[in-house]
Structures are given as structure tokens and as C-alpha cells.
Scaffold this active site. Sequence first.
Site, PDB file in Angstrom:
ATOM      1  N   SER A 149       0.508  -0.695   0.101  1.00  0.00           N
ATOM      2  CA  SER A 149      -0.323   0.124  -0.127  1.00  0.00           C
ATOM      3  C   SER A 149       0.931   1.230   0.155  1.00  0.00           C
ATOM      4  CB  SER A 149      -0.740  -0.016   1.240  1.00  0.00           C
ATOM      5  OG  SER A 149      -1.492   1.529   1.676  1.00  0.00           O
ATOM      6  N   TYR A 162      -0.659  -0.977  10.099  1.00  0.00           N
ATOM      7  CA  TYR A 162      -0.773  -1.391   8.342  1.00  0.00           C
ATOM      8  C   TYR A 162       0.485  -1.046   7.831  1.00  0.00           C
ATOM      9  CZ  TYR A 162      -3.353  -0.997   4.691  1.00  0.00           C
ATOM     10  OH  TYR A 162      -3.931  -1.778   2.855  1.00  0.00           O
ATOM     11  N   LYS A 166       2.835  -3.274   5.695  1.00  0.00           N
ATOM     12  CA  LYS A 166       2.614  -3.287   4.115  1.00  0.00           C
ATOM     13  C   LYS A 166       4.237  -3.053   3.706  1.00  0.00           C
ATOM     14  CE  LYS A 166      -1.465  -4.164   2.588  1.00  0.00           C
ATOM     15  NZ  LYS A 166      -1.527  -5.858   2.189  1.00  0.00           N
TER      16      LYS A 166
END
Length: 301
Positions: A149, A162, A166
Amino acid sequence: MKETDFKNQVVVVTGAGQGLGRAYAELFASRGAAVVVNDTGFGEDGQALADKVAEFIRASGGEAVSIKESVAERDSVKRIVEGTLQRYGRIDALVHNAGIVRDRPILEMSDEAFNNVLNVHLYGSFYLLQEIHPVMCRQDYGRIVLITSSAALHGVATQTNYAAAKAGIFGLVQAYKEELSGRNIQCNMVAPLAVTQMTSESINPDFHKFLKPEKVAPMVAYLCSKECTFSGCLYAAGAGYYGRIGIFWSNGVYFSNDTVSIEDIAENLEKISDMKNSTHISSSIHSARKFMRNVFKQINS
Ligand SMILES: NC(=O)c1ccc[n+]([C@@H]2O[C@H](COP(=O)([O-])OP(=O)(O)OC[C@H]3O[C@@H](n4cnc5c(N)ncnc54)[C@H](O)[C@@H]3O)[C@@H](O)[C@H]2O)c1
């Protein structure tokens, strides 16, 4: 141009019960692949999302099976791989797309929220690579796409878990690609942008119609095709934009004196930081050369 097809190929897509994963699964199936639709989620009607998508693909004339095991645990990942091999006997491509978010500001981020996100994205990638690597080595063929991401590269407040997960995928792929050297197995990454249940609330509704998951799918499918012959690359895809994301190092400053002071750094910081004419660095050997240029110059003088 020859049409890319996935006939006689088996593609595993994790998190394919909805959103981006579903778009990937449907594109692979429409080009002839047998698709393993993996997802742990359930719809509001209580039906497993993976079952729904697999049924939809079969009803459209394609081949698909659902596997409702989690990517976040070693044993269930083993069952995803074993189940696929029992059914189809091989795995030509893997897209690890399953994902969750548990957004919290850093001081409110519980260990559980941090670990849960890492387990799905990063540990899921690790388990899947470890379980699928021997299969692809036996076949001397495989294509892998791990989904990362832009949030990992640029940061979004409340997403430390997150972003770490990622970004971890980026590092994992850089090391793994070196282990793939000489094999017909390629591993790359995609950073997508699309409106899904994960993102719909954070994206202005005026933009929704431009951000369809179907616009991301061709990039992922290309990287899973026989035509893809490289590893370690990260592509952005969304809203009709397709581009490569790379690591660039500034020209920097080389000091040849034996000692370098804090003041030397402070005085030269602008030049050290200047990204004009920066260089794309694509391997650790390349990065070592960048560090060592001054050393070699001094040794050879
Ligand atoms: N939508 C975007 O703009 C965007 C941007 C950047 C990255 N991503 C990434 O793309 C991927 C897909 O995102 P999406 O937007 O389609 O989200 P989504 O929530 O629509 O789909 C994710 C799917 O993963 C499944 N899943 C969650 N945990 C799982 C587990 N342990 N095992 C198996 N399946 C599991 C969910 O049930 C869900 O169906 C994710 O990895 C996400 O982080 C999405």
C-alpha cells in the site's frame, strides 16, 4: 498482440470474497484459470463470501473453488496450499491480497490490534511464501504478487500497524527475490487504490465511480502471467494510473577525511538531502556500490 491467457493454470487469490480480490479472481477466471477463492469473511446473509464468488465464477462458465481458511495462521495456510494441490495438483500463481485494518493513534494501539494486522498482511505473506515456494520450485514455474500500500511508503495517521505490515512486505520481497535468482519464479508487488468496503468511507463519493477494483486487476494479472520475467518490483495501480514505484538515493556527499563531525553533516545537509539527479537503487549490491564509491576511489588513487 497475443492475448494473455491463464488456461491450464491454477491461481490462488487470498481475500477474494469481495473488493479487489474478487476483481482479480474474476479476471483470472475469465482468462481460463482455475481460481482458488480464499476468504474468511461472511456476507450479511450469512453466506461465506468465498463460496459466493466461487459460485459466481462457475455460473459464468469459469472454474473456481472456495477455501475459507485464514491466511493469518501457519496451519490454515498449509490447508489452503494442501487443499489447492488436492483439487488441482499445482499452483501457478498466488495473489496475497487478504487484508484488514485496525486503525488507532499510536498511544491507543493495542498489542492485539498491532499483531492482528501484522498477522494477516506480513505473517500471511511469510507463511504463504514458505508453503508455496517448494511447490513452485518443483514445477520450476510460479508467479507471486503480494499486495502492499502507498500507506506503507508515505504514512497515514492511525495506521502504524498497517504501514509496518505493508512496508514489511516490501522488505520481504526484496530478500525473497534474491533467493529466486535463476528460477522461473517471479515475485512482485502492487499498491492499489480502489473503492471497496475497506476504503469507501475515506474516499470522497464523487470519486467512487473512477476507482473501480477492475482497473487494478490487469496490473496484478500481468505480473502473474508467463509474460512477467522480473522480480522485486512494486507497481501502483488505480483510477486508470499505472506506474512503478522505486527507491531512489540522493547523490549525497562524500567526505574523504578520516573523521566527520556533526557540524560537517549540518553544514552539508541541504546537499546530502537533495533528491535532484537521484539514482534508482534496485539491489543491495547496487546500494553497497553507492556507499563504497569513495572508498574504491581512495584505494585506487
Ligand atoms: N482498496 C484500496 O484502495 C487499497 C489500497 C491499498 C492497499 N489495499 C490492500 O488491498 C487488499 C484488498 O483490499 P480491499 O480494499 O479489497 O479490502 P476488502 O476488505 O474489500 O477485502 C479484503 C478481504 O480480505 C478478507 N480477509 C481478511 N482477513 C483474512 C484472513 N485472515 N484470511 C483470508 N481472508 C481474509 C476479508 O474477508 C475481505 O473479504 C488488502 O490487502 C488491502 O490492504 C487496498
